[in-house]
Design an enzyme around this catalytic site. Structure first.
Site, PDB file in Angstrom:
ATOM      1  N   GLU A   1       0.812  -1.215   0.000  1.00 40.60           N
ATOM      2  CA  GLU A   1       0.000   0.000   0.000  1.00 40.60           C
ATOM      3  C   GLU A   1       0.848   1.269   0.000  1.00 40.60           C
ATOM      4  OE1 GLU A   1      -1.721   0.756   4.213  1.00 40.60           O
ATOM      5  OE2 GLU A   1      -1.321  -1.373   4.075  1.00 40.60           O
ATOM      6  N   THR A   2       2.081   1.142   0.451  1.00 39.48           N
ATOM      7  CA  THR A   2       2.984   2.292   0.487  1.00 39.48           C
ATOM      8  C   THR A   2       3.432   2.722  -0.908  1.00 39.48           C
ATOM      9  OG1 THR A   2       4.637   0.610   0.882  1.00 39.48           O
ATOM     10  CG2 THR A   2       3.934   1.916   2.774  1.00 39.48           C
TER      11      THR A   2
END
Lengths: 256, 321
Positions: free
Chosen positions: A51-52
């Site tokens: 998700e980063t």
């Protein structure tokens, strides 16, 4: 005596559920391990993203968090959160997310926010992070849980991440276009969801675990009529997991 | 354009640009690229009543909360991976009712920064429908509409472009007073270059009224403009530049250093006890003149161990247990 630990069994069972070529969304802890296991053992054509914004990194070493610099190394590209969440919900991609939680209900709704009253919590957890987003937008979700009565509850204290909501077609009616939990992998077995009612049932029990034990440690009535035995982990699976995926046992913890 | 008037110490940057009560966004993510030198300085200068807006945050957030600098927060996640599955001082402050707290998801927070950056008042998304993120509010209703607190947490509405009943979540945009970030390089023209993942730093910077950037290196204008594809922000968006090597320690900075497992473990052990945590603040922050002084107290061998491999970007084989 079994020659493997619960965590090893859980990581391998989750890996086995992944179809080859899947696009995997991994979080921290066991979910990181499972995504790496799937890529190394069961689904070599799958890609892992975070998700980063780390898209398909080499994962030569196990990341300890989704912002670990190891998710930025040898990757297809390094982006940010907006790009990563666009991939997560992309209509062309069968994305599969791994999630864990403190509580789960019979329809796979998850709590990773707080126990007790939300505004005056008894215990505060980290919060959604990207879990709510993964549960909302991914094509499918695989959930990890410690199998305990206090975690398998009729109603979660706080609904952080949407599962099948109230069952049936309620997820679709709420406005979600796809997704929903595929399976729950615990330290006792694997639970799946009835195709129509979307209620959790026991699909598999691990070697040495009884169906009665699973029901006893589940805080709601479980259909156990379809439960079959899970095969024990293979020597080669265990060797790759121990020697290549997590040699420092950072997530696996103490050996058997 | 050059750095005249913008290049300053962390002390000057915080004095000039971070005020009590400000809404502050933190760059980085959990254990990576936290703007630690600025955060230390904010604690030393005793900033109060800060209103933090975060996606997933760890060390910088936990220190600010633990030191009593924060009274209000909108956040998606407070954790440090395996070093602290839930940030320790954050958890304690929430359980003791010391923080006004509102939960969103990571995507929602990122979208709110993006909306602020685009000059939109709100943004729509499909994430979070029918959850308690939508259903439950943490802020006191009396605080709604005061200062930067949005009039509503969010609104579920109908997609006006669908035939019927397709639900969306409408989120209020964020325009923080100050955005703090740590970058690998800043050019002498103020151009910022972030290596590795940018997280939501760029959306935050574009949304904020003031932008403070600390960096590992200041490099000549000609050098940073040789490869503009690699650059992240133009200098005219930046209000202060601080040269702060190791300025994200004990969190990681890609291509420069890994996170510091020893220090994070020690922090974790001290943070669980109120007195020990106070000792951590006294020893490492209040007892240090500035961030360089803090760095000088660290074990040089530990700093050597976390040095990043120039190709991999992290420290391979680092003992992270």
């Amino acid at each position: 005596m079994k020659n493997y630990t619960d965590k090893e069994m859980m990581a391998l069972c989750a890996g086995r559920l992944v179809p080859d070529g899947a696009v995997l969304f991994a979080g921290t802890g066991l979910s990181m391990l499972a995504a790496t296991v799937a890529k190394r053992i069961h689904a070599p054509e799958s890609v892992v993203f975070f998700e980063t914004g780390g898209i398909d990194p080499a994962l030569d070493e196990l990341p300890l968090a989704v912002a670990d610099p190891r998710v930025m190394s040898g990757s297809a590209m390094n982006a940010g959160l907006i790009e990563a969440f666009s991939i997560l919900g992309h209509r062309r991609l069968s994305t599969i997310a791994f999630l864990g939680a403190a509580q789960i209900d019979p329809y796979g709704n998850l709590n990773s926010t707080a126990l007790g009253d939300y505004r005056h919590p008894k215990v505060r957890f980290p919060g959604s992070g990207g879990a709510c987003d993964a549960a909302s937008l991914a094509w499918g979700v695989i959930i990890f849980m410690q199998h305990e009565k206090k975690r398998f509850v009729t109603q979660v204290d706080y609904l952080t991440s949407p599962g099948w909501l109230d069952g049936g077609d309620s997820r679709q009616k709420a406005g979600f276009r796809r997704g929903g939990p595929m399976a729950v992998v615990t330290n006792l077995g694997i639970l799946k969801f009835h195709p129509e009612t979307k209620r959790m049932y026991l699909a598999e029990v691990y070697p040495g675990v009884s169906v009665e034990e699973v029901q006893e440690k589940t805080g709601f009535e479980l259909d156990v009529s379809q439960a079959v035995a899970t095969p024990a982990p293979g020597e080669q699976e265990l060797a790759i997991l121990r020697e290549e995926v997590d040699p420092q046992r950072l997530i696996l913890g103490p050996a058997a | 354009m050059d750095l005249t008037g913008k290049l300053m110490t962390a002390k000057e940057a915080v004095e000039k640009f971070v005020h009590d009560g400000d809404q502050v966004s933190l760059g980085g993510f959990t254990l990576n690229r936290n703007p630690m030198s600025l955060v230390h300085e904010m604690i030393r200068q005793g900033r109060k009543d800060l209103y933090l807006v975060c996606h997933s945050h760890g060390q910088a957030m936990d220190l600010l909360v633990g030191a009593g600098c924060v009274s209000r927060m909108e956040i998606a996640y407070g954790g440090m991976g395996r070093f602290a599955p839930t940030c320790i001082r954050f958890r304690r402050a929430v359980q003791r009712g010391q923080l006004a707290l509102e939960d969103y998801s990571n995507y929602q927070m990122s979208l709110r920064f993006l909306a602020g950056a685009m000059g939109l008042p709100m943004i729509a998304t499909k994430t979070g429908l029918n959850t308690d993120i939508v259903g439950k509010e943490g802020f006191d209703p009396a605080d709604r509409g005061q200062g930067k607190v949005p009039v509503q947490k969010l609104v579920v509405g109908d997609n006006p472009f669908a035939p019927s009943g397709d639900k969306v979540v409408l989120l209020p945009a964020l325009n923080p007073d100050v955005a703090l970030m740590h970058a690998q390089q800043v050019g002498t023209d103020g151009t910022v270059r972030i290596k590795g993942l940018s997280f939501a730093d760029l959306e935050q910077a574009r949304a904020a009224d003031r932008v403070l950037v600390t960096c590992e290196q200041i490099v000549p204008r000609e050098q940073i403009r040789q490869d503009p594809d690699q650059n992240s922000l133009p200098g005219f968006l930046v209000d202060a530049v601080v040269h702060a090597p190791l300025g994200a320690h004990p969190t990681a900075c890609h291509y420069f250093y890994d996170y510091d497992p020893q220090h994070l473990k020690m922090y974790g052990q001290m943070a669980v006890d109120d007195d020990a945590f106070r000792r951590y603040l006294d020893q490492w922050i209040h007892g240090s003149r500035d961030f360089e002084d803090y760095l000088a107290k660290l074990d040089p061998a530990a700093l050597e161990r976390i040095k990043a491999d120039p190709v991999l970007g992290y420290a391979p084989g680092l003992d992270r247990r």
